[in-house]
Scaffold this motif. Structure first.
Motif, short mmCIF file in Angstrom:
data_model
loop_
_atom_site.label_atom_id
_atom_site.label_comp_id
_atom_site.label_asym_id
_atom_site.label_seq_id
_atom_site.Cartn_x
_atom_site.Cartn_y
_atom_site.Cartn_z
N CYS A 1 0.81 4.18 -2.82
CA CYS A 1 0.55 5.58 -2.46
C CYS A 1 1.73 6.46 -2.85
N SER B 1 -0.87 10.36 4.05
CA SER B 1 -1.63 10.01 5.25
C SER B 1 -3.04 9.53 4.87
N GLY B 2 -3.70 10.29 4.00
CA GLY B 2 -5.04 9.92 3.58
C GLY B 2 -5.05 8.63 2.77
N CYS B 3 -4.08 8.48 1.90
CA CYS B 3 -3.99 7.29 1.05
C CYS B 3 -3.77 6.04 1.89
N LYS C 1 -4.56 5.53 4.96
CA LYS C 1 -5.69 5.25 5.85
C LYS C 1 -6.86 4.60 5.12
N LYS C 2 -6.91 4.76 3.80
CA LYS C 2 -7.98 4.15 3.01
C LYS C 2 -7.92 2.65 3.13
N THR C 3 -9.09 2.02 3.19
CA THR C 3 -9.13 0.55 3.23
C THR C 3 -9.40 0.04 1.84
N LYS D 1 0.84 -1.20 0.00
CA LYS D 1 0.00 0.00 0.00
C LYS D 1 0.87 1.25 0.00
#
Length: 106
Positions: free
Chosen positions: A80, A99-101, A103-105, A76
């Motif tokens: 990202c 950070s946002g990428c 945290k995505k599931t 992951k």
């Protein structure tokens, strides 16, 4: 006469059992073990070097022996990072995106 027939049947049963055991296909793990063992032998590894090679080879089932497999989190992170680089993000923008990428599931 009966004893001779019994011995013949018993011998036949043992022979058929041994034959069927030899024909069984190997499990994927057994195939991997065989492949790793052949490669270690081809490289003439012995002792600790062979143990280390075999351990690495058997752990990395999704890659070729000698290459390190990545955990899902590492994969992951790589994805990202590639996206952030493609978007030419730098500094604070890159940090927020990463950070946002991450945290995505899924």
């Amino acid at each position: 006469m009966k004893i001779m027939l019994l011995v013949t049947l018993l011998f036949g049963l043992v022979f058929v059992t041994a034959l069927s055991a030899a024909e069984k296909t190997l499990t994927p793990q057994q195939q991997r073990m065989s492949l790793c063992n052949q490669q270690a032998t081809a490289q003439t590894l012995s002792g600790d070097a062979r143990k280390r090679y075999m351990s690495d080879c058997l752990k990395n089932t999704k890659t070729e022996p000698g290459q390190k497999s990545l955990s899902p989190q590492q994969q992951k992170m790589r994805e990202c990072n590639a996206q952030a680089t493609q978007q030419s993000l730098k500094g604070e923008d890159r940090s927020k995106f990463m950070s946002g990428c991450l945290k995505k599931t899924g």
